[in-house]
Design a protein around this motif. Structure first.
Motif, mmCIF file in Angstrom:
data_model
loop_
_atom_site.group_PDB
_atom_site.id
_atom_site.type_symbol
_atom_site.label_atom_id
_atom_site.label_comp_id
_atom_site.label_asym_id
_atom_site.label_seq_id
_atom_site.Cartn_x
_atom_site.Cartn_y
_atom_site.Cartn_z
ATOM 1 N N VAL A 196 0.764 -1.230 0.003
ATOM 2 C CA VAL A 196 -0.050 -0.043 0.072
ATOM 3 C C VAL A 196 0.829 1.123 0.060
ATOM 4 C CG1 VAL A 196 -1.694 1.262 1.382
ATOM 5 C CG2 VAL A 196 -1.948 -1.233 1.146
ATOM 6 N N ALA A 197 1.810 1.449 0.747
ATOM 7 C CA ALA A 197 2.792 2.544 0.840
ATOM 8 C C ALA A 197 3.443 2.801 -0.415
ATOM 9 C CB ALA A 197 3.736 2.023 1.991
ATOM 10 N N VAL A 198 3.995 1.530 -1.154
ATOM 11 C CA VAL A 198 4.567 1.783 -2.525
ATOM 12 C C VAL A 198 3.533 2.306 -3.421
ATOM 13 C CG1 VAL A 198 5.750 0.690 -4.339
ATOM 14 C CG2 VAL A 198 6.464 0.326 -1.966
ATOM 15 N N PHE A 199 2.332 1.693 -3.517
ATOM 16 C CA PHE A 199 1.374 2.009 -4.499
ATOM 17 C C PHE A 199 0.778 3.450 -4.105
ATOM 18 C CE2 PHE A 199 -2.964 2.247 -6.075
ATOM 19 C CZ PHE A 199 -2.962 1.911 -7.229
ATOM 20 N N ALA A 200 0.848 3.896 -2.818
ATOM 21 C CA ALA A 200 0.404 5.208 -2.750
ATOM 22 C C ALA A 200 1.465 6.347 -2.919
ATOM 23 C CB ALA A 200 0.218 5.509 -1.225
ATOM 24 N N THR A 201 2.920 5.843 -2.932
ATOM 25 C CA THR A 201 3.657 6.871 -3.185
ATOM 26 C C THR A 201 3.818 6.885 -4.817
ATOM 27 O OG1 THR A 201 5.087 6.125 -1.483
ATOM 28 C CG2 THR A 201 6.327 7.195 -3.354
ATOM 29 N N GLY A 202 3.469 5.851 -5.510
ATOM 30 C CA GLY A 202 3.289 5.941 -7.050
ATOM 31 C C GLY A 202 2.329 6.951 -7.673
ATOM 32 N N VAL A 203 1.203 6.676 -6.614
ATOM 33 C CA VAL A 203 -0.160 7.583 -7.187
ATOM 34 C C VAL A 203 0.441 8.723 -6.953
ATOM 35 C CG1 VAL A 203 -2.527 8.219 -6.165
ATOM 36 C CG2 VAL A 203 -1.646 5.876 -6.665
ATOM 37 N N VAL A 204 1.044 9.167 -5.622
ATOM 38 C CA VAL A 204 1.232 10.771 -5.619
ATOM 39 C C VAL A 204 2.370 11.327 -6.293
ATOM 40 C CG1 VAL A 204 2.617 12.137 -3.862
ATOM 41 C CG2 VAL A 204 0.777 10.634 -3.179
ATOM 42 N N MET A 205 3.116 10.456 -6.976
ATOM 43 C CA MET A 205 4.327 11.023 -7.754
ATOM 44 C C MET A 205 3.770 10.896 -9.270
ATOM 45 S SD MET A 205 7.583 9.064 -6.261
ATOM 46 C CE MET A 205 8.577 9.618 -7.428
ATOM 47 N N GLY A 206 2.626 10.210 -9.547
ATOM 48 C CA GLY A 206 1.973 10.248 -10.891
ATOM 49 C C GLY A 206 2.549 9.158 -11.816
ATOM 50 N N GLU A 207 3.110 8.096 -11.021
ATOM 51 C CA GLU A 207 3.700 6.885 -12.011
ATOM 52 C C GLU A 207 2.883 5.635 -11.709
ATOM 53 O OE1 GLU A 207 7.802 6.442 -11.056
ATOM 54 O OE2 GLU A 207 8.236 8.640 -11.043
ATOM 55 N N ALA A 208 2.752 4.840 -12.661
ATOM 56 C CA ALA A 208 2.125 3.478 -12.470
ATOM 57 C C ALA A 208 3.203 2.445 -11.700
ATOM 58 C CB ALA A 208 1.762 3.055 -13.779
ATOM 59 N N MET A 209 2.842 2.408 -10.634
ATOM 60 C CA MET A 209 3.940 1.466 -9.778
ATOM 61 C C MET A 209 3.171 0.290 -9.256
ATOM 62 S SD MET A 209 6.262 4.245 -7.953
ATOM 63 C CE MET A 209 7.339 3.025 -7.316
ATOM 64 N N ALA A 210 2.119 -0.314 -10.047
ATOM 65 C CA ALA A 210 1.457 -1.574 -9.384
ATOM 66 C C ALA A 210 2.290 -2.642 -9.213
ATOM 67 C CB ALA A 210 0.153 -1.759 -10.393
ATOM 68 N N PHE A 211 3.054 -2.965 -10.258
ATOM 69 C CA PHE A 211 3.952 -4.212 -10.239
ATOM 70 C C PHE A 211 4.838 -4.036 -9.329
ATOM 71 C CE2 PHE A 211 7.773 -6.263 -11.524
ATOM 72 C CZ PHE A 211 7.617 -7.503 -11.412
ATOM 73 N N GLU A 212 5.721 -2.936 -9.120
ATOM 74 C CA GLU A 212 6.490 -2.716 -8.068
ATOM 75 C C GLU A 212 6.031 -2.733 -6.508
ATOM 76 O OE1 GLU A 212 6.141 -0.677 -10.696
ATOM 77 O OE2 GLU A 212 7.941 -0.331 -11.569
ATOM 78 N N ALA A 213 4.735 -2.317 -6.516
ATOM 79 C CA ALA A 213 3.979 -2.423 -5.198
ATOM 80 C C ALA A 213 3.941 -3.757 -4.831
ATOM 81 C CB ALA A 213 2.788 -1.860 -5.316
ATOM 82 N N ALA A 214 3.294 -4.606 -5.830
ATOM 83 C CA ALA A 214 2.740 -5.979 -5.624
ATOM 84 C C ALA A 214 4.144 -6.898 -5.323
ATOM 85 C CB ALA A 214 2.545 -6.501 -6.697
ATOM 86 N N ALA A 215 5.393 -6.351 -6.009
ATOM 87 C CA ALA A 215 6.727 -7.243 -5.738
ATOM 88 C C ALA A 215 7.324 -6.794 -4.317
ATOM 89 C CB ALA A 215 7.711 -6.728 -6.859
ATOM 90 N N MET A 216 7.081 -5.512 -4.093
ATOM 91 C CA MET A 216 7.653 -5.070 -2.550
ATOM 92 C C MET A 216 6.610 -5.928 -1.538
ATOM 93 S SD MET A 216 9.622 -3.492 -0.673
ATOM 94 C CE MET A 216 10.233 -2.314 -1.671
ATOM 95 N N GLY A 217 5.407 -6.021 -1.656
ATOM 96 C CA GLY A 217 4.460 -6.615 -0.676
ATOM 97 C C GLY A 217 4.752 -8.099 -0.622
ATOM 98 N N VAL A 218 5.138 -8.825 -1.873
ATOM 99 C CA VAL A 218 5.359 -10.101 -1.727
ATOM 100 C C VAL A 218 6.764 -10.398 -1.199
ATOM 101 C CG1 VAL A 218 5.911 -12.183 -2.966
ATOM 102 C CG2 VAL A 218 4.004 -10.665 -3.648
#
Length: 70
Positions: free
Chosen positions: A33-55
């Protein structure tokens, strides 16, 4: 200030009372959630990075159990 400290200690105790798999899933979910939220704030698509970090965080915390007190 005492209320905030009391809330922190209650939350900390609750988190530390989780079982090993629950703790790992909690840390992994919070990381994702933290990585995804950071991506949203920065305006970048970071769904894969968020999932990878979570796992990866969930696996690390399950395998090594760093919150375990000796």
């Amino acid at each position: 200030m005492g209320d905030v400290r009391q809330l922190y200690h209650r939350l900390d105790d609750w988190v530390r009372d989780r079982s090993r798999p629950e703790y790992a899933l909690l840390v992994g979910s919070a990381s994702a959630v933290a990585v995804f939220a950071t991506g949203v704030v920065m305006g970048e698509a970071m769904a894969f990075e968020a999932a990878a970090m979570g796992v990866s965080m969930a696996v690390f915390h399950y395998a090594f159990n760093p919150h375990h007190e000796r």
